[in-house]
Design an enzyme around this catalytic site. Structure first.
Site, PDB file in Angstrom:
ATOM      1  N   CYS A  91       0.912  -1.277   0.004  1.00 33.35           N
ATOM      2  CA  CYS A  91       0.000   0.025   0.009  1.00 33.35           C
ATOM      3  C   CYS A  91       0.965   1.182  -0.001  1.00 33.35           C
ATOM      4  O   CYS A  91       0.678   2.112  -1.026  1.00 33.35           O
ATOM      5  CB  CYS A  91      -0.930  -0.119   1.180  1.00 33.35           C
ATOM      6  SG  CYS A  91      -0.141  -0.489   2.714  1.00 33.35           S
TER       7      CYS A  91
HETATM    8  N1  LIG Z   1      -4.154  -4.604   5.054  1.00 33.03           N
HETATM    9  C1  LIG Z   1      -3.755  -3.609   3.999  1.00 33.03           C
HETATM   10  O1  LIG Z   1      -4.054  -2.462   3.728  1.00 33.03           O
HETATM   11  C2  LIG Z   1      -2.895  -4.469   2.885  1.00 33.03           C
HETATM   12  C3  LIG Z   1      -2.537  -5.724   2.993  1.00 33.03           C
HETATM   13  N2  LIG Z   1      -1.640  -6.217   2.233  1.00 33.03           N
HETATM   14  C4  LIG Z   1      -1.299  -7.513   2.267  1.00 33.03           C
HETATM   15  O2  LIG Z   1      -2.338  -8.446   1.903  1.00 33.03           O
HETATM   16  C5  LIG Z   1      -2.045  -9.726   2.491  1.00 33.03           C
HETATM   17  C6  LIG Z   1      -3.563  -9.647   3.341  1.00 33.03           C
HETATM   18  O3  LIG Z   1      -3.696  -8.647   4.153  1.00 33.03           O
HETATM   19  P1  LIG Z   1      -5.100  -8.331   5.257  1.00 33.03           P
HETATM   20  O4  LIG Z   1      -6.162  -8.619   4.305  1.00 33.03           O
HETATM   21  O5  LIG Z   1      -4.587  -7.094   5.846  1.00 33.03           O
HETATM   22  O6  LIG Z   1      -4.587  -9.543   6.322  1.00 33.03           O
HETATM   23  P2  LIG Z   1      -5.651 -10.170   7.467  1.00 33.03           P
HETATM   24  O7  LIG Z   1      -4.702 -10.325   8.474  1.00 33.03           O
HETATM   25  O8  LIG Z   1      -6.832  -9.234   7.707  1.00 33.03           O
HETATM   26  O9  LIG Z   1      -6.202 -11.474   6.658  1.00 33.03           O
HETATM   27  C7  LIG Z   1      -5.150 -12.541   6.596  1.00 33.03           C
HETATM   28  C8  LIG Z   1      -6.179 -13.567   5.916  1.00 33.03           C
HETATM   29  O10 LIG Z   1      -5.263 -14.644   5.658  1.00 33.03           O
HETATM   30  C9  LIG Z   1      -5.973 -15.821   6.211  1.00 33.03           C
HETATM   31  N3  LIG Z   1      -4.486 -16.601   6.825  1.00 33.03           N
HETATM   32  C10 LIG Z   1      -3.610 -16.127   7.639  1.00 33.03           C
HETATM   33  N4  LIG Z   1      -2.731 -17.063   7.978  1.00 33.03           N
HETATM   34  C11 LIG Z   1      -3.004 -18.229   7.218  1.00 33.03           C
HETATM   35  C12 LIG Z   1      -2.429 -19.419   6.949  1.00 33.03           C
HETATM   36  N5  LIG Z   1      -1.083 -19.893   7.510  1.00 33.03           N
HETATM   37  N6  LIG Z   1      -2.871 -20.270   5.988  1.00 33.03           N
HETATM   38  C13 LIG Z   1      -4.116 -20.106   5.407  1.00 33.03           C
HETATM   39  N7  LIG Z   1      -4.898 -18.836   5.692  1.00 33.03           N
HETATM   40  C14 LIG Z   1      -4.270 -18.015   6.400  1.00 33.03           C
HETATM   41  C15 LIG Z   1      -6.513 -15.423   7.486  1.00 33.03           C
HETATM   42  O11 LIG Z   1      -7.644 -16.276   7.858  1.00 33.03           O
HETATM   43  P3  LIG Z   1      -8.329 -16.320   9.410  1.00 33.03           P
HETATM   44  O12 LIG Z   1      -8.004 -15.063  10.124  1.00 33.03           O
HETATM   45  O13 LIG Z   1      -9.789 -16.608   9.046  1.00 33.03           O
HETATM   46  O14 LIG Z   1      -7.876 -17.535   9.942  1.00 33.03           O
HETATM   47  C16 LIG Z   1      -7.395 -14.082   6.719  1.00 33.03           C
HETATM   48  O15 LIG Z   1      -8.469 -14.508   5.890  1.00 33.03           O
HETATM   49  C17 LIG Z   1      -0.866  -9.619   3.472  1.00 33.03           C
HETATM   50  O16 LIG Z   1       0.088 -10.130   2.867  1.00 33.03           O
HETATM   51  C18 LIG Z   1      -0.714  -7.846   3.779  1.00 33.03           C
HETATM   52  O17 LIG Z   1       0.409  -7.512   4.024  1.00 33.03           O
HETATM   53  C19 LIG Z   1      -1.185  -5.530   0.781  1.00 33.03           C
HETATM   54  C20 LIG Z   1      -1.505  -4.221   0.850  1.00 33.03           C
HETATM   55  C21 LIG Z   1      -2.452  -3.532   1.801  1.00 33.03           C
HETATM   56  C1  LIG Z   2      -0.534   0.215   9.018  1.00 37.33           C
HETATM   57  C2  LIG Z   2       0.363  -0.720   8.884  1.00 37.33           C
HETATM   58  O1  LIG Z   2       0.835  -1.569   9.615  1.00 37.33           O
HETATM   59  N1  LIG Z   2       0.602  -0.885   7.638  1.00 37.33           N
HETATM   60  C3  LIG Z   2       1.357  -2.232   7.342  1.00 37.33           C
HETATM   61  C4  LIG Z   2       1.473  -2.236   5.656  1.00 37.33           C
HETATM   62  C5  LIG Z   2       0.425  -2.910   4.936  1.00 37.33           C
HETATM   63  C6  LIG Z   2       0.862  -3.440   3.688  1.00 37.33           C
HETATM   64  O2  LIG Z   2       0.736  -3.229   2.502  1.00 37.33           O
HETATM   65  O3  LIG Z   2       1.749  -4.477   3.717  1.00 37.33           O
HETATM   66  P1  LIG Z   2       2.353  -5.440   2.716  1.00 37.33           P
HETATM   67  O4  LIG Z   2       3.640  -5.154   2.544  1.00 37.33           O
HETATM   68  O5  LIG Z   2       2.510  -6.596   3.919  1.00 37.33           O
HETATM   69  O6  LIG Z   2       1.534  -5.951   1.968  1.00 37.33           O
HETATM   70  C7  LIG Z   2       2.621  -2.021   7.768  1.00 37.33           C
HETATM   71  O7  LIG Z   2       3.243  -0.848   8.152  1.00 37.33           O
HETATM   72  O8  LIG Z   2       3.280  -3.009   7.813  1.00 37.33           O
END
Ligand SMILES: NC(=O)C1=CN([C@@H]2O[C@H](COP(=O)(O)OP(=O)(O)OC[C@H]3O[C@@H](n4cnc5c(N)ncnc54)[C@H](OP(=O)(O)O)[C@@H]3O)[C@@H](O)[C@H]2O)C=CC1
Ligand SMILES: CC(=O)N[C@@H](CCC(=O)OP(=O)(O)O)C(=O)O
Length: 346
Positions: free
Chosen positions: A149
């Site tokens: 992000c």
């Molecule tokens: N949040 C953001 O703004 C952004 C996030 N990302 C990236 O996107 C990815 C997802 O982020 P986000 O949605 O925020 O994360 P969350 O923690 O909100 O969700 C993670 C998801 O993965 C599942 N999960 C976790 N561990 C495992 C495992 N070992 N095996 C199978 N399923 C698993 C969880 O299931 P449950 O909890 O039901 O067990 C949940 O559905 C991450 O890599 C993050 O860094 C990228 C850009 C922006």
């Molecule tokens: C507020 C906050 O904690 N933000 C996350 C960034 C989320 C994200 O984009 O992380 P990935 O590179 O893992 O997809 C952080 O700073 O690590």
């Protein structure tokens, strides 16, 4: 209809994918997975999905998921993604991975910021999924590494300057702020209401945040030389949104009007980048829920530094929206399909 799986559908980017895909006319969601919530209806976890998603969350069994889908979004934590993506690829599926596992060209860089890579041989075939930078490479890709992000917001803000060679690439400072959903849905003390609600704090200070090498990788490729940045993220008491204010010393004599013109021409035709008029700067409120990156630019004539302010919704252009944009490109759908929604704020 294209059948897609959302792996990690019980997380914040997963539910955002489900929200956006519900409005996509060419897609049907055929499988949703979770780790701890397997067996529960996805709409029980996210009541916004009631009456629209009847699916139950399944355990992540890669072969079963692949059998049900043509394209798979992996919205998993890093490491968990690279444990399953090779199986999807071997079974001929296309993958948009939202984690950091396939964003780096060099396994050694990934490993110095994350952990040992389980399948570094795939990094050569993965395409960094920022359409405004690599559209042509994304179209035929089997594996797209969806950007982080902060990197999305920062790279889009700085791309015109590094591509045109109008800044000193060793002087870039990025001061960025994120809403708390950026940290995911998992319970962490640092993200509790009382910890974040009344305050506003930096973290990852001193060149230690793992988005730093990702931003430098992409900007250096664009510049054709090493770009060095100082990057400080901050956690802001809001649900969503990222705003990055970037500074660099100008290497050319450009006025605010010149810079706005340069940015406007650079991003002309880009459906999701909005360059604001001279004197206007973005707000996270104006991109909330939408796939836009809004950018305002000017120069501080006293110091000779350009100032770029860019804003996105971390869950949309910073994650799920960008992933859908990449899917559209990979599958030959109009790039904006399912992503036409405006922000939730007036
Ligand atoms: N949040 C953001 O703004 C952004 C996030 N990302 C990236 O996107 C990815 C997802 O982020 P986000 O949605 O925020 O994360 P969350 O923690 O909100 O969700 C993670 C998801 O993965 C599942 N999960 C976790 N561990 C495992 C495992 N070992 N095996 C199978 N399923 C698993 C969880 O299931 P449950 O909890 O039901 O067990 C949940 O559905 C991450 O890599 C993050 O860094 C990228 C850009 C922006
Ligand atoms: C507020 C906050 O904690 N933000 C996350 C960034 C989320 C994200 O984009 O992380 P990935 O590179 O893992 O997809 C952080 O700073 O690590």
């Amino acid at each position: 209809m294209l059948k897609v799986a959302v792996v990690g559908a019980s997380g914040y980017t997963g539910v955002e994918l489900l929200r956006l895909l519900h409005g996509h006319p060419e897609v049907t969601v055929s499988c949703v997975t979770s780790e701890q919530n397997a067996g529960r209806p996805v709409a029980e976890i996210f009541p916004t999905l009631r009456g629209r998603y009847a699916q139950q969350l399944e355990n992540l069994e890669p072969v079963r998921v692949a059998e049900k889908a043509d394209l798979i979004f992996t919205a998993l934590p890093h490491k968990a993604a690279m444990e399953v993506v090779p199986t999807f690829l071997k079974l001929g599926k296309r993958v948009v991975d939202l984690s950091a596992d396939y964003r780096f060209n060099d396994a050694a860089v990934y490993e110095s910021w994350y952990e040992p890579h389980l399948n570094p041989e795939l990094l050569g075939q993965a395409v960094y999924g920022l359409p405004e930078v690599r559209r042509a490479e994304i179209v035929p890709a089997q594996l797209v590494g969806n950007p982080g992000c902060y990197p999305t917001c920062t790279i889009l803000g700085l791309q015109p300057l590094v591509r045109q060679g109008v800044i000193d690439p060793t002087t870039v400072i990025v001061d960025a702020k994120s809403g708390v959903s950026g940290a995911g849905r998992g319970a962490k003390v640092d993200n509790l209401y009382c910890e974040v609600n009344e305050g506003f704090k930096p973290y990852g200070v001193g060149g230690v945040h793992r988005h730093l090498p990702e931003i430098e990788q992409e900007l250096s490729l664009l510049a054709g030389e090493q770009v060095m940045i100082s990057f400080t993220p901050h956690l802001v008491p809001m649900d969503r949104g990222i705003l990055a204010t970037s500074y660099a010393r100008l290497a050319a004599d450009l006025s605010p009007a010149d810079l706005v013109r340069l940015f406007g021409e650079f991003y002309a035709g880009e459906p999701f980048v909005r360059v604001l008029p001279q004197g206007s700067f973005p707000s996270t409120a104006h991109v909330r829920g939408a796939n836009f990156c809004d950018i305002g630019v000017t120069v501080d004539t006293r110091t000779g530094r350009v100032i770029v302010v860019s804003a996105i919704d971390n869950l949309v252009k910073g994650a799920a929206g960008q992933a859908v944009q990449n899917m559209n490109l990979m599958c030959g759908f109009p790039e904006t399909m399912g992503l036409d929604g405006l922000a939730l704020f007036p």
